[in-house]
Design an enzyme around this catalytic site. Structure first.
Site, PDB file in Angstrom:
ATOM      1  N   THR A 187       0.839  -1.188   0.000  1.00 20.83           N
ATOM      2  CA  THR A 187       0.000   0.000   0.000  1.00 20.83           C
ATOM      3  C   THR A 187       0.882   1.249   0.000  1.00 20.83           C
ATOM      4  O   THR A 187       1.959   1.252   0.559  1.00 20.83           O
ATOM      5  CB  THR A 187      -0.877  -0.016   1.256  1.00 20.83           C
ATOM      6  OG1 THR A 187      -1.559  -1.252   1.306  1.00 20.83           O
ATOM      7  CG2 THR A 187      -1.863   1.122   1.253  1.00 20.83           C
ATOM      8  N   VAL A 188       0.382   2.349  -0.623  1.00 25.94           N
ATOM      9  CA  VAL A 188       1.062   3.641  -0.541  1.00 25.94           C
ATOM     10  C   VAL A 188       0.094   4.650   0.060  1.00 25.94           C
ATOM     11  O   VAL A 188      -1.111   4.571  -0.149  1.00 25.94           O
ATOM     12  CB  VAL A 188       1.559   4.142  -1.912  1.00 25.94           C
ATOM     13  CG1 VAL A 188       2.659   3.236  -2.446  1.00 25.94           C
ATOM     14  CG2 VAL A 188       0.426   4.274  -2.920  1.00 25.94           C
TER      15      VAL A 188
END
Length: 543
Positions: free
Chosen positions: A362-363
């Site tokens: 995830t970012v």
């Protein structure tokens, strides 16, 4: 001297033996915080060109699909909380399971649970739709201009940064071991030399650039109804996957009302289920009934851990597609239910079980502009490199979010056609009264609501600045009475937690403790204060 013999050219970018210190970043005209410096700078450049915080967020998010491909992709999902002209808006751009899939079909294929890699765990991607919707509703610049920095990086290449290079290598090892024809396009795209690119080595993807250009020019129509949808459909038909062009064409991101609890005078906001942000809110609702004498004492950590465990027990049982939830968010967040859960916390570690409320990889990035608009955005394709399925000639890596479904028909999160699964990615936001305080968030699976709780308490209870709030050593609950602490976590407190009945293990590195960003705004002066994650390659780009 031969330059190759020069020691300065042979350093280990992952060997950092000494503690370092970052200072809080201040600015007035704009700010972008994320875990990859080139992406943060791209978002800042969009602000300088006349874009607003939403334009900057889209530009940064698009760049991250190129610059941090292990963590997110065009074929993933996106959630966002947007503060725009004094109003808060929520966007849930997570996609459902394909209409052709079912528990019977998955079991008939020989699976007792949905696999991590391959065609089966792929759900409809929401990320391109999110960019288009955010741009159309709030953006000031054309999507073609906003996506251009990402197109440039995909086309011309960029040097791989340290943390991303580390996880790219791990992803290559995992997918190479699968040795299966459907994963060949992944290897051709992300390991063109037969290996993962090294830290500092240039990598590019012309196919990714072409795909981004198509998405920009058609406002994502090519992805859901056009040329890219045809290519996705063809690949899934070839390898007996379930996703079809009809699933893509039927998809629309959802605008939702964010949910919140009031914590010591501040409203903390999350996206409602199917996201797990409600777990952070349930834990804070329990914790606000305690008084904390200091941060670094065992009682503080014990009460944090116990509250998070209780909130997770409920979340893991009840969170799923909101259309299938047996309980409402209002029931789970009621003051009365928080009190019943709080009474379960004693001086000893408990074994967490779900309660029964009264019914009623995830970012992450944060952006802010000089007008006071702010965005909290998180984007993911679930596990590192998602499903490992890349659509040939597109650079699109498909997510494996469907691996979160249960094949137990009695489970709240049981797989069904067209259903959204329990979702880990959660953007956060803080307000006070009618004023925006700012966006915050942390990426990395199940640590996210736990880190949200720790960060909120660091900011509100212990008055740490945004950078220190992120720097503080973290713990994470794993299961039952087991917790893991970071290498820098105080040993005396870890030992004291053991004496309270917790099973404590110490991690060798900080990789699974999340990577977060914070931007806070002074409502009187408009000055922005930003912090970025020391566990990543991050930067606060400011103007």
């Amino acid at each position: 001297m031969n330059r190759e013999d020069d020691y300065s050219l042979r350093f280990d970018p992952l060997y950092n033996p000494y503690p370092s210190q970052r200072m809080t970043t201040y600015a007035r005209k704009g700010m972008v915080a994320t875990a990859q410096p080139l992406a943060a700078q791209a978002g800042l450049e969009i602000l300088k060109r006349g874009g607003n915080a939403v334009d900057a967020a889209i530009a940064t998010a698009a760049c991250l699909t190129v610059l941090e491909p292990n963590s997110n992709s065009i074929g993933g999902d996106t959630f966002a909380i947007v503060w725009h002209k004094g109003q808060l808006h929520g966007l849930n751009a997570s996609g459902p399971a394909p209409m052709a899939i079912s528990i019977d079909a998955v079991k008939a294929a020989g699976h007792e649970k949905i696999p991590t890699y391959g065609m089966l765990p792929v759900t409809v991607p929401g990320t391109p739709g999110a960019w288009a919707q955010l741009s159309e509703r709030f953006g000031q610049l054309p999507l073609t201009e906003v996506l251009q920095p990402a197109i440039d990086y995909a086309e011309n290449g960029f040097p791989v940064s340290p943390t991303i290079g580390k996880y790219w290598a791990l992803g290559f090892k995992n997918i190479k071991a699968l040795d299966n024809e459907p994963f060949t396009p992944w290897l051709e795209t992300f390991a063109p030399k037969g290996r993962a690119p090294k830290i500092g080595e240039m990598w590019r993807s012309q196919a990714h650039a072409r795909t981004l250009r198509l998405i920009a020019e058609t406002r994502a129509e090519a992805f859901y109804k056009g040329e890219l949808a045809d290519k996705i459909d063809a690949q899934f038909r070839t390898y007996k996957g379930y996703l079809r062009k009809e699933d893509l064409a039927a998809y629309e991101p959802e605008w939702v009302a964010p949910i919140h609890v009031n914590y010591r005078g501040y409203d903390v906001w999350e996206i409602p289920p199917n996201g797990q942000g409600i777990i952070a809110l349930m834990a804070l609702n329990i914790l606000k009934g305690f008084e904390f004498k200091a941060k670094d004492i065992v009682e503080t950590y014990h009460q944090q851990i116990e509250s998070v465990k209780l909130a997770f027990a409920d979340g893991l049982k009840y969170i799923t597609d909101p259309k299938s939830m047996a309980l409402t968010p209002e029931a789970l967040l009621s003051e009365g239910y928080a009190e019943t859960r709080r009474r379960l916390i004693t001086d000893s570690a408990l074994f967490p079980t779900a309660g029964v409320p009264f019914k009623g990889d995830t970012v992450y990035l944060a952006t802010a502009d000089k007008e006071g608009n702010m965005v909290s955005l998180i984007q993911s394709h679930a596990g590192d490199f998602g499903s490992g399925i890349v659509i040939p000639d597109t650079g699109i890596c498909m997510q494996n979010r469907g691996s979160g479904f249960s094949l137990d028909r009695t489970h709240h999160n049981a797989l069904e056609p067209g259903k959204k699964t329990y979702h880990t990615i959660i953007p956060g936001f803080i307000t006070k009264g009618t004023e925006a305080i700012g966006p915050f968030g942390v990426m990395c699976g199940m640590i996210q609501p736990q880190a949200h709780v720790q960060i909120i308490m660091n900011l509100i209870d212990f008055l740490l600045n945004p950078q220190a709030a992120l720097d503080a050593p973290r713990w994470r609950w794993l299961k039952e009475k087991k917790i893991e602490v970071e290498p820098g976590f105080p040993d005396a407190i870890a030992q004291a937690l053991e004496r309270k009945g917790h099973s404590v293990q110490r991690a060798l590195d900080s990789g699974m403790f999340g990577r977060g960003q914070i931007i806070l705004r002074n409502p009187d002066s408009g000055v922005l204060a930003g912090g970025t994650e020391p566990r990543a390659d991050g930067e606060v780009a400011a103007w």
